[in-house]
Enzyme design. Structure first.
Site, mmCIF file in Angstrom:
data_model
loop_
_atom_site.group_PDB
_atom_site.id
_atom_site.type_symbol
_atom_site.label_atom_id
_atom_site.label_comp_id
_atom_site.label_asym_id
_atom_site.label_seq_id
_atom_site.Cartn_x
_atom_site.Cartn_y
_atom_site.Cartn_z
ATOM 1 N NE ARG A 1 32.763 -73.138 0.607
ATOM 2 C CZ ARG A 1 31.447 -73.156 0.779
ATOM 3 N NH1 ARG A 1 30.938 -73.579 1.905
ATOM 4 N NH2 ARG A 1 30.642 -72.751 -0.186
ATOM 5 C CE1 TYR B 1 20.741 -66.184 0.007
ATOM 6 C CE2 TYR B 1 20.765 -64.650 -1.826
ATOM 7 C CZ TYR B 1 21.034 -65.908 -1.308
ATOM 8 O OH TYR B 1 21.581 -66.877 -2.102
ATOM 9 N NE ARG C 1 30.045 -67.540 -4.571
ATOM 10 C CZ ARG C 1 29.256 -68.223 -3.730
ATOM 11 N NH1 ARG C 1 29.597 -69.418 -3.324
ATOM 12 N NH2 ARG C 1 28.159 -67.683 -3.286
ATOM 13 C CG ASP D 1 28.375 -63.006 0.116
ATOM 14 O OD1 ASP D 1 28.776 -64.070 -0.370
ATOM 15 O OD2 ASP D 1 27.169 -62.743 0.274
ATOM 16 N NE ARG E 1 35.158 -70.241 5.504
ATOM 17 C CZ ARG E 1 34.562 -70.536 6.649
ATOM 18 N NH1 ARG E 1 35.256 -70.537 7.773
ATOM 19 N NH2 ARG E 1 33.276 -70.834 6.671
HETATM 20 O O1 CP3 Z 1 35.355 -65.739 -6.202
HETATM 21 C C1 CP3 Z 1 34.347 -65.027 -6.202
HETATM 22 O O2 CP3 Z 1 33.361 -65.225 -6.933
HETATM 23 C C2 CP3 Z 1 34.354 -63.766 -5.351
HETATM 24 C C3 CP3 Z 1 33.610 -63.728 -4.176
HETATM 25 C C4 CP3 Z 1 32.111 -64.038 -4.120
HETATM 26 C C5 CP3 Z 1 31.554 -64.791 -3.078
HETATM 27 N N1 CP3 Z 1 30.202 -64.741 -3.175
HETATM 28 C C6 CP3 Z 1 32.331 -65.477 -2.036
HETATM 29 C C7 CP3 Z 1 31.694 -66.469 -1.178
HETATM 30 C C8 CP3 Z 1 31.057 -63.576 -4.924
HETATM 31 C C9 CP3 Z 1 31.097 -62.789 -6.210
HETATM 32 C C10 CP3 Z 1 29.851 -64.025 -4.305
HETATM 33 C C11 CP3 Z 1 28.520 -63.702 -4.815
HETATM 34 C C12 CP3 Z 1 27.353 -64.305 -4.167
HETATM 35 N N2 CP3 Z 1 27.162 -64.551 -2.831
HETATM 36 C C13 CP3 Z 1 26.163 -64.629 -4.848
HETATM 37 C C14 CP3 Z 1 25.898 -64.384 -6.315
HETATM 38 C C15 CP3 Z 1 26.595 -65.353 -7.212
HETATM 39 C C16 CP3 Z 1 26.066 -66.732 -7.135
HETATM 40 O O3 CP3 Z 1 26.867 -67.628 -6.754
HETATM 41 O O4 CP3 Z 1 24.907 -66.947 -7.474
HETATM 42 C C17 CP3 Z 1 25.258 -65.150 -3.894
HETATM 43 C C18 CP3 Z 1 23.867 -65.651 -4.172
HETATM 44 C C19 CP3 Z 1 25.905 -65.081 -2.629
HETATM 45 C C20 CP3 Z 1 25.313 -65.456 -1.307
HETATM 46 C C21 CP3 Z 1 26.084 -66.494 -0.616
HETATM 47 N N3 CP3 Z 1 27.351 -66.348 -0.117
HETATM 48 C C22 CP3 Z 1 25.643 -67.805 -0.321
HETATM 49 C C23 CP3 Z 1 24.302 -68.387 -0.704
HETATM 50 C C24 CP3 Z 1 26.685 -68.435 0.369
HETATM 51 C C25 CP3 Z 1 26.656 -69.804 0.985
HETATM 52 C C26 CP3 Z 1 26.801 -70.859 -0.012
HETATM 53 C C27 CP3 Z 1 28.234 -71.165 -0.183
HETATM 54 O O5 CP3 Z 1 28.706 -71.243 -1.322
HETATM 55 O O6 CP3 Z 1 28.876 -71.372 0.866
HETATM 56 C C28 CP3 Z 1 27.770 -67.518 0.440
HETATM 57 C C29 CP3 Z 1 29.083 -67.760 1.051
HETATM 58 C C30 CP3 Z 1 30.286 -67.496 0.222
HETATM 59 N N4 CP3 Z 1 30.457 -66.416 -0.609
HETATM 60 C C31 CP3 Z 1 31.474 -68.281 0.189
HETATM 61 C C32 CP3 Z 1 32.353 -67.640 -0.683
HETATM 62 C C33 CP3 Z 1 33.761 -68.055 -1.014
HETATM 63 C C34 CP3 Z 1 31.742 -69.537 1.014
HETATM 64 C C35 CP3 Z 1 32.259 -69.093 2.330
HETATM 65 C C36 CP3 Z 1 32.980 -70.152 3.123
HETATM 66 O O7 CP3 Z 1 32.316 -70.829 3.914
HETATM 67 O O8 CP3 Z 1 34.215 -70.237 3.002
#
Ligand code: CP3
Length: 365
Positions: free
Chosen positions: A49, A172, A45, A94, A58
């Site tokens: 944000r 999910y 990540r 994602d 964003r």
């Molecule tokens: O920088 C990076 O890591 C690259 C992009 C990336 C994202 N999600 C962007 C993202 C990667 C590799 C992921 C993987 C991901 N997504 C996982 C596995 C890794 C982990 O963290 O356990 C999981 C479980 C998800 C599912 C997911 N996506 C959730 C539960 C959420 C909401 C929670 C949150 O952090 O907002 C997301 C959204 C998400 N994925 C965001 C980002 C940058 C936030 C989006 C936003 O509102 O701007």
């Protein structure tokens, strides 16, 4: 190259890969098991944000909208590379896009996270999941990879592609969004394990196609995320996480110099089972000593991890101590990539991550 016939020059460019150049990136070397001058670093990540420049972008787009626009995905993929000089970039996307390929109606809701409007609840729901062809359904992912590589290749920074591992994506699809206990998924496993198997089979097939298409589009490495394996007992882990992961890795058309890493939670228990899953590296959560994992499973597989993300909320002195003791514990070890034990959170300070990156970059083995 002036006198090389055009066709040959093109063939040369196509086959020119990191392993064949004198400047193979540190991250690739470490993931392939080499002892490197210092450990490479990237963090899960790293695009997100917590970065003001991410929040700026964003403001103009919803999260799904960002993924859908290759030039936007490219910009945010590159942000942590510009700011910190990370040793690898990870594609901005994602894990839930593979659920979309199988028909999940996905949205991201402010302050709630992912929501799936048509969750899987029965054998009939699984039977109804029809995979769309990934190249037609997710063209923007592959376009983003190509755009990102135009920027990264000249800098020698490798790009990591990724997918969710089947169990976590299935959870999910079944829960209809984030869940703290995966009660429905575990209930389904107990009640109708064959329904879970059928859903995982479909996800395995889609994930193989998706990752193969990422390799074709030009990623330099891959990672599979099985975030919620900490909810599984040992026997369920073998059937619903390990077995699908093995089948995916076996199904990839992957050059030997494109390493694949597997991230799971509860690695302290599961790492010995993952050693021969076919991956080049295991990404270890913060719940276990990384050196302890190495001593237990040996050095046939590279390790990535595992600074507790909570350390980024501590004073600089405490953070520094945590980073250095992790580095020291892996000092004499081949195949080591520095990372967090899980991802960055939105309220973390960018300067804390800078301290971590600078310590790793300045570390002498
Ligand atoms: O920088 C990076 O890591 C690259 C992009 C990336 C994202 N999600 C962007 C993202 C990667 C590799 C992921 C993987 C991901 N997504 C996982 C596995 C890794 C982990 O963290 O356990 C999981 C479980 C998800 C599912 C997911 N996506 C959730 C539960 C959420 C909401 C929670 C949150 O952090 O907002 C997301 C959204 C998400 N994925 C965001 C980002 C940058 C936030 C989006 C936003 O509102 O701007």
């Amino acid at each position: 190259m002036g006198d090389v016939p055009r066709g040959r020059a093109n063939a040369f460019v196509v086959h020119l890969s990191f392993m064949e150049t004198p400047n193979t990136p540190l991250y690739i070397r470490a993931a392939l098991g080499e002892q490197t001058e210092r450990p490479p670093i990237w963090v899960m990540r790293q695009a997100g944000r917590y970065l003001p420049e991410y929040r700026e972008v964003r403001k103009q787009h919803s999260f799904l909208d960002m993924l859908n626009h290759p030039e936007v995905a490219t910009e945010v993929t590159l942000q942590p590379i510009r700011r910190y000089g990370m040793d690898a970039a990870i594609l901005f996307c994602d894990i839930l896009v593979t659920a979309q390929v199988l028909g999940s109606k996905l949205d991201f809701v402010e302050k709630k996270g992912p929501v799936i409007a048509n969750p899987i609840r029965s054998a009939a729901d699984v039977a109804n999941c029809q995979a769309a062809p990934v190249n037609e359904f997710l063209p923007y992912v592959f376009d983003a990879i190509k755009l990102i590589q135009k920027e990264l290749r000249p800098k020698g920074v490798p790009l990591i592609g990724f997918a969710g591992a089947p169990f976590t994506v299935a959870s999910y699809m079944i829960e209809g969004g984030s869940s703290k206990d995966l009660a429905r998924s575990k209930g389904l496993i107990k009640e109708s394990p064959e329904v879970m198997d059928a859903l995982l089979d479909k996800l395995v097939a889609v994930t193989i196609d998706y990752l193969n298409a990422q390799i074709e589009a030009g990623v330099d490495a891959l990672q599979l995320f099985d975030t919620w394996t900490n909810h599984l007992d040992l026997e369920s882990f073998k059937r619903y996480s390990l077995d699908p992961i093995k089948r995916i890795i076996a199904g990839l058309n992957r050059p030997a110099n494109v390493p694949i890493t597997v991230f799971c939670k509860n690695m302290g228990v599961f790492a010995p089972l993952l050693v021969d899953c076919g991956a080049n590296a295991l990404s270890v959560d913060w719940g276990v000593s990384l050196r302890g994992v190495r001593d237990q499973i040996g050095s046939s597989i590279a390790l990535q991890g595992n600074l507790d993300p909570q350390m980024l909320y501590t004073e600089d002195k405490v953070l520094e101590k945590a980073v250095i003791s992790l580095l020291d514990s892996m000092k004499d070890q081949p195949g080591y990539i520095f990372n967090l034990g899980h991802g960055m959170s939105p309220d973390m300070e960018p300067e804390k991550l800078k301290l971590v990156v600078d310590l790793v970059h300045g570390y002498k083995r």
